[in-house]
Design an enzyme around this catalytic site. Structure first.
Site, PDB file in Angstrom:
ATOM      1  N   ILE A   1       0.745  -1.277  -0.227  1.00  0.00           N
ATOM      2  CA  ILE A   1      -0.118   0.159   0.090  1.00  0.00           C
ATOM      3  C   ILE A   1       0.665   1.361   0.033  1.00  0.00           C
ATOM      4  O   ILE A   1       0.684   2.225  -0.957  1.00  0.00           O
ATOM      5  CB  ILE A   1      -0.802  -0.044   1.408  1.00  0.00           C
ATOM      6  CG1 ILE A   1      -1.810  -1.260   1.297  1.00  0.00           C
ATOM      7  CG2 ILE A   1      -1.716   1.305   1.254  1.00  0.00           C
ATOM      8  CD1 ILE A   1      -2.363  -1.528   2.386  1.00  0.00           C
TER       9      ILE A   1
ATOM     10  N   ARG B   1      -5.100   0.279  10.400  1.00  0.00           N
ATOM     11  CA  ARG B   1      -5.927  -0.396  11.156  1.00  0.00           C
ATOM     12  C   ARG B   1      -6.308   0.700  12.338  1.00  0.00           C
ATOM     13  O   ARG B   1      -5.634   1.285  12.797  1.00  0.00           O
ATOM     14  CB  ARG B   1      -5.500  -1.695  12.136  1.00  0.00           C
ATOM     15  CG  ARG B   1      -5.621  -2.824  11.418  1.00  0.00           C
ATOM     16  CD  ARG B   1      -7.082  -3.690  11.052  1.00  0.00           C
ATOM     17  NE  ARG B   1      -7.031  -4.509  10.471  1.00  0.00           N
ATOM     18  CZ  ARG B   1      -7.185  -4.588   9.236  1.00  0.00           C
ATOM     19  NH1 ARG B   1      -7.613  -3.644   8.407  1.00  0.00           N
ATOM     20  NH2 ARG B   1      -7.315  -5.636   8.367  1.00  0.00           N
TER      21      ARG B   1
ATOM     22  N   ASP C   1     -10.858   5.743   8.111  1.00  0.00           N
ATOM     23  CA  ASP C   1     -11.613   4.638   7.280  1.00  0.00           C
ATOM     24  C   ASP C   1     -11.750   3.409   8.345  1.00  0.00           C
ATOM     25  O   ASP C   1     -12.252   2.452   8.138  1.00  0.00           O
ATOM     26  CB  ASP C   1     -10.885   4.283   6.060  1.00  0.00           C
ATOM     27  CG  ASP C   1     -11.563   3.199   5.223  1.00  0.00           C
ATOM     28  OD1 ASP C   1     -12.841   3.408   4.977  1.00  0.00           O
ATOM     29  OD2 ASP C   1     -11.081   2.198   4.952  1.00  0.00           O
TER      30      ASP C   1
ATOM     31  N   GLU D   1     -15.625  -1.132  14.977  1.00  0.00           N
ATOM     32  CA  GLU D   1     -16.383  -1.193  13.921  1.00  0.00           C
ATOM     33  C   GLU D   1     -17.496  -2.126  13.932  1.00  0.00           C
ATOM     34  O   GLU D   1     -17.541  -3.407  14.221  1.00  0.00           O
ATOM     35  CB  GLU D   1     -15.372  -1.502  12.603  1.00  0.00           C
ATOM     36  CG  GLU D   1     -14.400  -0.755  12.353  1.00  0.00           C
ATOM     37  CD  GLU D   1     -13.281  -1.110  11.248  1.00  0.00           C
ATOM     38  OE1 GLU D   1     -13.611  -1.984  10.496  1.00  0.00           O
ATOM     39  OE2 GLU D   1     -12.259  -0.282  11.194  1.00  0.00           O
TER      40      GLU D   1
ATOM     41  N   HIS E   1     -14.831   1.641   6.478  1.00  0.00           N
ATOM     42  CA  HIS E   1     -14.138   0.472   6.071  1.00  0.00           C
ATOM     43  C   HIS E   1     -13.958   0.229   4.734  1.00  0.00           C
ATOM     44  O   HIS E   1     -13.967  -0.915   4.241  1.00  0.00           O
ATOM     45  CB  HIS E   1     -13.891  -0.590   7.127  1.00  0.00           C
ATOM     46  CG  HIS E   1     -12.672  -1.358   7.367  1.00  0.00           C
ATOM     47  ND1 HIS E   1     -12.119  -1.966   8.289  1.00  0.00           N
ATOM     48  CD2 HIS E   1     -11.632  -1.672   6.128  1.00  0.00           C
ATOM     49  CE1 HIS E   1     -10.983  -2.640   7.900  1.00  0.00           C
ATOM     50  NE2 HIS E   1     -10.809  -2.424   6.784  1.00  0.00           N
TER      51      HIS E   1
END
Lengths: 312, 312
Positions: free
Chosen positions: A148, A227, A251, A256, A275
């Site tokens: 990423i 995370r 995000d 969550e 997310h």
């Protein structure tokens, strides 16, 4: 070995088992539709292909050799005491780089070009020129230089940004200024944007806390696509409320879905998304897995193999 | 020649004259504050440095040798019958490439990543994963491959897009597929995104009309950061209303400001901005001009020289 039994389980994604069969995935493919079904089936499984399976369901997985995660995060698996060390874990890597980098630049550009304000003006039929910023020569810091992070560097270059990077081992060949994971304060203090792509491990949990936040510039923006647990959420709320930093694009979260009464939803400068920076496309995930099953049968190294000590 | 009289006029930007003096711009610098003042001063001007000056005010500019536009667009000057052909026109080039390209990618990414929908969900405290698209492998067509088009190509590469380009002379070395200005239909028919960076000239006025719009894919998006007149605005409204194309991002219009009762403000799929894709930063513009004045005095070629036949 030639015909391993594979249990597939992801709530709401029952179609994945069918996709695997259409792709002629080797092995005996069985889809669990509920956690009860999964628990019943798992004792006979050689391979599990799943996502966010409650850890205790693996207690009776006596024949299990390999778990393929349907995503990039495997913290739930790595920290599961019920999994014998002989069980291999693989995760999906390389899939998320370009998607997450697109998300990050969507939010960065929306921020500097003030798209939210433009939309409001449009709703009001208001023609009002407004001053906008630029990403050019702005300083972006990328925490985590995996697949990423690499995509983020590449896109940041196309926008002529100055790129700082933090990774376990500094990677000066990749970025304009490289930091190691014990140099957080030095790393963040001159950044305009801090992008977090880190997994949660013993070393990263809560690492972005009061100290790091205090070291940042008051006009800085934090973007978390790694995370939620990497940021100390309460410290972040404090920093945003007292103006220590200007904003956050989040995000991922400690919990969550983010509870609907959480203060972050309404905090000025905060952008919330559920997310979705790295979408898990069923077909892609299935394709990745079929390829790995073939490797497994041929006793070749698996893609996305997780070092359980390291945590990813 | 060593001390030319320079009249500076841009309504609302009176500070530019001061900036020029601080930069030690050669020549006698006089700022006109109103159009009346400009008309009074212009007969003695050797150089005019201005923006969107009503054409008729140049009628008595008998000593005028050179007009430096404060922006990239010079259609008002080129088409002005009161300007003798001996008056040189220069415009600001290269300034706008990266800013306009940032704006285009801000809007493209906001579109595929559905930022407007995300914002609505945040206002509602609603955690609802949503399917998003990607720019990757999408086909972008860039009409006009000048300094703005070049920056767009560069950024599109970083997002792994397929890049088509249309220019007077095809430029196959720059793009994946090159078209000339008489191949509009071929150019647009497979595009996901059409970005217009063209100036308005005799050849481009209204070139994106009914025919071109009909040739486009129904899920295509048009982005206009060139000049409003390049698109036939009524044909665009028709195409959007009948679903011939999916949407439009419009920063420029036939009439600016866009009247508050124009149907475009409320048309679904349309994003309006008040001609801000390429900001004209006073300091940058002044710096560009000072450099050109020095060239003028030294009888060197001017930057941004406009071919009045060609129109830019």
């Amino acid at each position: 070995m030639a015909h391993p039994r594979i249990i597939v389980y992801r709530s709401g994604h029952e179609r994945i088992g069918e996709i695997l069969k259409e792709m002629n995935c080797p092995g005996e493919i069985i889809t669990a539709r509920t956690s009860e079904e999964f628990e019943e089936l798992v004792p006979s499984a050689e391979i599990v292909f799943g996502w966010k399976i409650p850890p205790h369901l693996f207690r009776h997985a006596r024949q299990l050799r390999w778990i393929q995660s349907m995503g990039a995060g495997v913290d739930d698996l790595v920290s599961n005491p019920d999994l014998p060390p002989t069980v291999m874990i693989t995760r999906i890597v390389d899939q998320f780089g370009s998607s997450i980098a697109e998300f990050v630049f969507a939010e960065l550009l929306a921020h500097v070009r003030r798209l939210d304000r433009l939309r409001q003006q449009q709703r009001d039929h208001r023609w009002e020129p407004l001053a906008v910023g630029t990403l050019r020569n702005q300083r972006i810091g990328i925490a985590g230089l995996g697949s990423i992070g690499q995509e983020l560097v590449r896109k940041a270059r196309a926008f002529d940004m100055v790129v700082y990077g933090l990774s376990r081992e500094p990677k000066p060949e990749m970025v304009d200024k490289a930091f190691s994971s014990d140099q957080w304060i030095l790393f963040v203090q001159s950044l305009d944007y801090l992008v977090i792509t880190l997994p949660v491990t013993e070393k990263t949990r809560g690492v972005v806390g009061q100290q790091v936040l205090q070291a940042m510039k008051p006009d800085a923006l934090i973007i978390n696509v790694g995370r939620g647990e990497v940021i100390n959420q309460q410290a972040l709320v404090d920093a945003l409320t007292t103006g220590q930093i200007a904003g956050a694009v989040l995000d991922v979260f400690e919990t969550e879905p983010l509870p609907s009464d959480n203060i972050l939803w309404d905090l000025p400068g905060v952008r919330i998304s559920p997310h979705i920076a790295g979408p898990s496309i069923d077909e892609y995930v299935a394709h990745y897995f079929v390829n790995n099953v073939e490797r497994y049968i041929n006793q070749e190294p698996l893609n996305g193999w997780v070092d359980r000590q390291r945590g990813y």
